[in-house]
Write a protein that holds these residues in place. Structure first.
Motif, short mmCIF file in Angstrom:
data_model
loop_
_atom_site.label_atom_id
_atom_site.label_comp_id
_atom_site.label_asym_id
_atom_site.label_seq_id
_atom_site.Cartn_x
_atom_site.Cartn_y
_atom_site.Cartn_z
N LEU A 51 7.40 1.97 2.76
CA LEU A 51 7.18 0.71 3.32
C LEU A 51 7.97 -0.34 3.24
CD1 LEU A 51 3.25 0.66 2.81
CD2 LEU A 51 4.39 1.11 4.92
N ILE A 54 10.69 -0.58 6.25
CA ILE A 54 10.42 -0.83 7.64
C ILE A 54 11.48 -1.54 8.35
CG2 ILE A 54 9.11 -1.63 9.54
CD1 ILE A 54 6.65 -0.66 7.35
N THR A 61 6.32 0.85 14.05
CA THR A 61 5.36 1.39 13.20
C THR A 61 4.11 1.14 14.10
OG1 THR A 61 4.90 -0.68 12.11
CG2 THR A 61 6.38 0.98 11.27
N THR A 78 -1.57 4.36 4.69
CA THR A 78 -0.20 4.80 5.42
C THR A 78 0.04 4.27 6.83
OG1 THR A 78 -1.21 6.68 6.80
CG2 THR A 78 -0.22 7.23 4.51
N GLU A 79 1.21 4.26 7.38
CA GLU A 79 1.59 3.83 8.84
C GLU A 79 2.21 4.87 9.47
OE1 GLU A 79 2.79 -0.10 9.67
OE2 GLU A 79 2.05 -0.87 7.63
N LEU A 100 4.74 6.32 6.70
CA LEU A 100 5.06 5.11 5.74
C LEU A 100 4.21 5.15 4.97
CD1 LEU A 100 6.45 3.23 8.90
CD2 LEU A 100 7.63 4.58 7.35
N PHE A 101 4.36 4.95 3.58
CA PHE A 101 3.52 4.44 2.59
C PHE A 101 4.46 3.97 1.27
CE2 PHE A 101 4.16 8.96 1.59
CZ PHE A 101 4.28 8.94 0.32
N ASP A 102 3.76 3.47 0.46
CA ASP A 102 4.28 2.75 -0.64
C ASP A 102 4.99 3.81 -1.54
OD1 ASP A 102 5.15 1.36 -2.68
OD2 ASP A 102 3.15 0.74 -3.41
#
Length: 144
Positions: A51, A54, A61, A78-79, A100-102
């Motif tokens: 993330l 981005i 996103t 998530t995205e 997308l995630f941490d």
């Protein structure tokens, strides 16, 4: 005949891989024309990006209902980012999607043994689609 000769004759692109101190393979990619470093992970079902990156990769996103798990973390929101351009060596992929995630926990763990950070992971979705072959003896990846 060597593996390289066979695969290149069949139209595969050779991609050099670097080995991190952790043993992970990484490759240099261009995502939306911006250079990044990604782990090549056959065990990751989908390709993903942290993330934190981005804006770095100029990603568009959208929200995602997917809950991510892996690499020692669970239940991560998530995205989704779709329609990205990925270039690895001279191999270009249009309309690539990433979850997308941490990923900060991944870079924190890697930082204990290696000074390099990674921006994301190239997973099995991409590798299978590109008929990837990993040559562990020569630290390279072949993509079709």
């Amino acid at each position: 005949m060597q593996l390289r000769e066979i695969l290149e004759a069949k139209g595969f692109t050779r991609v050099p891989l670097k080995t991190m101190s952790s043993g992970h393979f990484t490759c240099a990619i261009k995502l939306n024309n911006i250079k990044g470093t990604f782990i090549v992970d056959t065990g990751a079902s989908t390709s993903c990006i942290g993330l934190d990156y981005i804006n770095f990769f100029k990603l568009k996103t959208s929200k995602s209902d997917v809950i991510a798990a892996g690499a020692g973390a669970t239940n991560m929101t998530t995205e989704l980012s779709e329609n990205n351009i990925v270039k690895i060596e001279n191999h270009t992929t249009l309309n690539m999607a990433f979850v997308l995630f941490d990923l900060s926990h991944v870079n924190q763990a890697l930082s204990l043994i290696d000074s390099n950070i990674v921006h994301g992971i190239i997973g099995a979705d991409y590798l299978k689609n590109k008929r990837a072959v990993i040559d562990y003896g020569r630290n390279c990846l072949y993509l079709k």
